[in-house]
Design an enzyme around this catalytic site. Structure first.
Site, PDB file in Angstrom:
ATOM      1  N   PRO A   2      -2.905   3.083  -6.682  1.00  0.00           N
ATOM      2  CA  PRO A   2      -4.159   3.745  -7.026  1.00  0.00           C
ATOM      3  C   PRO A   2      -5.115   3.823  -5.833  1.00  0.00           C
ATOM      4  O   PRO A   2      -5.594   2.812  -5.336  1.00  0.00           O
ATOM      5  CB  PRO A   2      -4.731   2.865  -8.144  1.00  0.00           C
ATOM      6  N   GLU A   3      -5.349   5.024  -5.403  1.00  0.00           N
ATOM      7  CA  GLU A   3      -6.376   5.292  -4.408  1.00  0.00           C
ATOM      8  C   GLU A   3      -7.429   6.136  -5.114  1.00  0.00           C
ATOM      9  O   GLU A   3      -7.400   6.244  -6.340  1.00  0.00           O
ATOM     10  CB  GLU A   3      -5.750   5.982  -3.183  1.00  0.00           C
ATOM     11  N   LYS A  60     -12.427   2.892  -4.607  1.00  0.00           N
ATOM     12  CA  LYS A  60     -11.405   2.479  -5.561  1.00  0.00           C
ATOM     13  C   LYS A  60     -11.947   1.509  -6.596  1.00  0.00           C
ATOM     14  O   LYS A  60     -11.167   0.932  -7.364  1.00  0.00           O
ATOM     15  CB  LYS A  60     -10.240   1.824  -4.800  1.00  0.00           C
ATOM     16  N   HIS A  95       2.451  -7.565 -19.148  1.00  0.00           N
ATOM     17  CA  HIS A  95       1.509  -7.225 -18.092  1.00  0.00           C
ATOM     18  C   HIS A  95       0.078  -7.037 -18.589  1.00  0.00           C
ATOM     19  O   HIS A  95      -0.812  -6.716 -17.805  1.00  0.00           O
ATOM     20  CB  HIS A  95       1.989  -5.979 -17.350  1.00  0.00           C
ATOM     21  N   ARG A 114       1.432  -6.503 -10.696  1.00  0.00           N
ATOM     22  CA  ARG A 114       1.466  -7.326  -9.482  1.00  0.00           C
ATOM     23  C   ARG A 114       0.225  -8.198  -9.294  1.00  0.00           C
ATOM     24  O   ARG A 114       0.105  -8.889  -8.292  1.00  0.00           O
ATOM     25  CB  ARG A 114       1.685  -6.440  -8.254  1.00  0.00           C
ATOM     26  N   ARG A 266       1.542  -2.604   7.465  1.00  0.00           N
ATOM     27  CA  ARG A 266       1.806  -1.646   6.412  1.00  0.00           C
ATOM     28  C   ARG A 266       2.860  -0.676   6.916  1.00  0.00           C
ATOM     29  O   ARG A 266       2.984  -0.469   8.120  1.00  0.00           O
ATOM     30  CB  ARG A 266       0.530  -0.842   6.071  1.00  0.00           C
TER      31      ARG A 266
END
Length: 282
Positions: A2-3, A60, A95, A114, A266
DNA sequence: CTGTGGTCCTGTATGC
DNA sequence: TGCATACAGGACCACA
């Protein structure tokens, strides 16, 4: 991941499904989701309630204005966070981290595989919550100052990709849209930001905005906004990417194989031909 | 102050 | 088949 476009799509879903409803006391199924809350889950549950007046976003970061004063529920989706509105409290969802009963009988669930995401009961500090105070305006903010942001980029001694990812310089851009932006403008990620002209930096910002705007349009048109709020998807898979994830595939502009490299811990994707330093070593 | 690299976390993919 | 390892990455934080 998600950006900005994905978070904005989630915000729209929350505006549609949650604003105007009342949040009951939340269930915290996973304490890590409220790790930023001083006082832990008990304090969070006591404060993160009330009638939701609005769903807002910077970069974000998302927040819901709740209750009577400056109370807000802030959320960051991290890498895998979702909000879903469901008919019943989660029963067998590993989750599901935090959920609230709504006064219409539905449940809003914060899910996160996560666990890099979080929620927080916070207070407004001017335009944004305390937890968002250090985050720069994003390019979709009506008060975004493009020229000043371009100057801020050029003041950095880092590589231009690292600066694009720095949320205190300009917010909303993550690894995917940084790679896409740099591919589109033809700049290598490690080009020193200080070497950019003001015109270059403005073009970079305009391109990042354009890329995210296209992504937002794709996320918004390929899915019903209601569906987005409910299932957390936002059209990532519909999107056409030119650089990110395309290692070994031909560049859509020149046919050269896209390479993947480690950059600032990254993965970074670029066309070795289209994204070369300008003549003169810049 | 600025910049950098380690770290958190778990589902999926890959390798032996 | 099964186990081990690599990988994905946003943002915080310690440290140079």
């Amino acid at each position: 991941m998600p950006e900005l476009p994905e978070v904005e799509t989630v915000r729209r879903g929350l505006a549609d499904r949650v604003v105007g409803r009342e949040l009951g006391a939340p269930v915290v199924a996973h304490p890590r989701a409220v790790r930023r809350q001083e006082g832990g889950a008990a304090l969070f549950s006591g404060r993160a309630t009330g009638v939701v007046h609005s769903a807002r976003r910077r970069g974000k970061y998302l927040w819901l204005e709740v209750g009577d004063r400056d109370d807000v529920v802030v959320a960051h989706l991290g890498m895998s966070g979702q909000f879903r509105v469901v008919d019943a409290p989660p029963d067998d969802d590993p989750h599901a981290r935090v959920w609230w009963p709504l006064d219409d009988g539905t449940t809003v669930v914060f899910r996160d595989q996560r666990t890099f995401g979080w929620v927080l009961a916070d207070r407004m500090a001017g335009e944004v919550p305390t937890a968002v105070a250090h985050i720069a305006r994003d390019p979709f903010d009506p008060a975004f100052d493009r020229e000043a942001t371009a100057r801020a980029i050029r003041r950095s001694t880092s590589g231009v990709k690292r600066v694009l990812l720095n949320q205190s310089v300009v917010s909303g851009i993550g690894n995917i849209y940084a790679d896409e932006t740099l591919w589109r403008v033809g700049t290598p990620p490690d080009r020193p930001a200080s070497r950019l002209t003001q015109k270059d930096a403005i073009r970079l910002l305009d391109t990042a905005t354009e890329v995210m705007d296209e992504a937002l349009a794709a996320g918004g048109t390929s899915f019903d906004p209601l569906y987005v709020a409910v299932n957390g998807e936002s059209g990532w898979f519909e999107r056409r990417l030119d650089a990110y994830g395309r290692q070994d595939l031909p560049c859509r502009r020149c046919g050269t194989a896209i390479v993947r490299e480690q950059f600032a811990n990254r993965s970074s994707h670029r066309c070795p031909r289209c994204q070369r330093p300008p003549r003169g070593g810049g």
